[in-house]
Design an enzyme around this catalytic site. Structure first.
Site, PDB file in Angstrom:
ATOM      1  N   GLU A   1      60.747 -23.023  16.862  1.00  0.00           N
ATOM      2  CA  GLU A   1      59.105 -22.953  17.317  1.00  0.00           C
ATOM      3  C   GLU A   1      59.430 -23.034  18.630  1.00  0.00           C
ATOM      4  O   GLU A   1      58.031 -22.224  19.536  1.00  0.00           O
ATOM      5  CB  GLU A   1      58.275 -24.980  16.777  1.00  0.00           C
ATOM      6  CG  GLU A   1      57.876 -24.530  15.109  1.00  0.00           C
ATOM      7  CD  GLU A   1      56.977 -26.081  14.382  1.00  0.00           C
ATOM      8  OE1 GLU A   1      56.637 -26.154  15.515  1.00  0.00           O
ATOM      9  OE2 GLU A   1      57.444 -25.328  13.622  1.00  0.00           O
ATOM     10  N   HIS A   2      60.385 -23.189  20.108  1.00  0.00           N
ATOM     11  CA  HIS A   2      60.212 -23.400  21.150  1.00  0.00           C
ATOM     12  C   HIS A   2      61.545 -22.418  21.020  1.00  0.00           C
ATOM     13  O   HIS A   2      62.299 -22.786  20.749  1.00  0.00           O
ATOM     14  CB  HIS A   2      60.201 -24.021  21.740  1.00  0.00           C
ATOM     15  CG  HIS A   2      59.217 -24.841  21.912  1.00  0.00           C
ATOM     16  ND1 HIS A   2      57.931 -25.278  21.511  1.00  0.00           N
ATOM     17  CD2 HIS A   2      59.370 -26.102  20.048  1.00  0.00           C
ATOM     18  CE1 HIS A   2      57.230 -26.050  21.500  1.00  0.00           C
ATOM     19  NE2 HIS A   2      57.817 -26.870  20.042  1.00  0.00           N
TER      20      HIS A   2
END
Length: 301
Positions: A151-152
């Site tokens: 997600e990052h």
């Protein structure tokens, strides 16, 4: 006479295949488990025999296990609750329930108190390390698939696409996994990475676990349907699964119309399956909505 009898048997066998519950592509139910260390066990979760049930262990992360974890360039470690979700417990539930399959999710939102970043040194070195370390974990736990939930990012979309695409392809070609999924949500940076991956490697990705619960809390049924149709275009040709979060903190909640939306999609033959975040939180409500989801997904007889 013999030829017509053979044709009849062929036709009957074909009818049996399309009529059998196992042939339904919409009877996939998936649940993330193990990220919150609240002692949830596989055996706590109700499992209907009428669905294909996937547990998704959360998470394996390519960070070290120190008190202040740092990236390891594709050398994955286990970060889920191994005391309650051990290799022997995986074997036990799979031997009791023939419809249960197991996957491991990679990445996730955080590690220790910081964000878990996708941060490869190079494509070739990351893929080599990831294939080696994940093969060991998958064989130790006798898993069936992987889920991609970074997600990052500290890489561009093309690097992410190549790393993850080659990882999935190699694990499949080596016979280590049978299926792979991705878990994007509606954020510009996240979507740019996952859509690059989908555009190049979508043909080897089996499910899209789209995080519909990342939309605003209080999402309406009509908004949910619109979101679903939009993401089905973004991941065209994919099995986009619908989803809810157990604690009702985002998206369209189970008590607020989620199942109404599912019935509508099912009637339009667009419901490819349901997934839940997460078993850890569902313990508090007795897995009420897991039971309801599986009943809805079960093929009609």
């Amino acid at each position: 006479m013999e030829v017509s009898k053979f044709c009849f048997i062929q036709a009957f066998f074909f009818f049996f295949l399309i009529a059998s519950p196992q042939a339904s592509s919409s009877s996939i139910f998936r649940e993330y488990i193990g990220a919150e260390f609240n002692n949830v066990k596989f055996s706590d979760v109700p499992i209907s025999s009428n669905v294909e049930f996937h547990f998704i262990l959360s998470f394996a992360i390519d960070y070290d296990t120190s008190s202040s974890p740092s990236p390891t360039n594709g050398k994955f470690n286990v970060f889920w609750d191994t005391r309650n979700l051990s290799p022997s417990q995986v074997s036990s539930i799979k031997s009791q329930k023939s419809n249960v399959k197991m996957a491991v999710s990679l990445g996730g939102d955080s590690v220790a108190s910081g964000s878990a970043y996708f941060d490869p040194s190079s494509i070739d070195s990351w893929v080599s390390n990831a294939v080696s370390s994940l093969t060991d974990i998958i064989k130790q736990y006798k898993l069936d698939g992987i889920d991609i939930d970074y997600e990052h990012f500290k890489s561009d979309p093309d690097t992410f696409s190549e790393c993850i695409g080659r990882l999935i392809k190699t694990l499949k070609n080596n016979g280590v996994i049978k299926f792979a999924s991705i878990a994007p949500f509606d954020d510009p940076q996240v979507q740019s990475h996952y859509k690059a991956l989908w555009n190049k490697y979508g043909n080897i990705i089996d499910y899209v676990n789209f995080q519909f619960y990342a939309y605003d809390e209080g999402t309406s049924v009509s908004q949910f349907i619109d979101y679903f149709n939009t993401q089905s275009k973004n991941y065209e040709g994919g099995k986009v699964l619908v989803s809810f979060i157990s604690d009702g903190s985002g998206g369209l909640s189970p008590g607020g119309g989620f199942f109404t939306a599912c019935h509508k999609l099912k009637s339009e033959q667009k419901l490819h399956g349901i997934f839940v975040w997460s078993a850890d939180d569902s313990m508090a409500n007795g897995f009420r909505y897991e039971k309801q989801s599986q009943a809805l997904l079960a093929p009609s007889h």
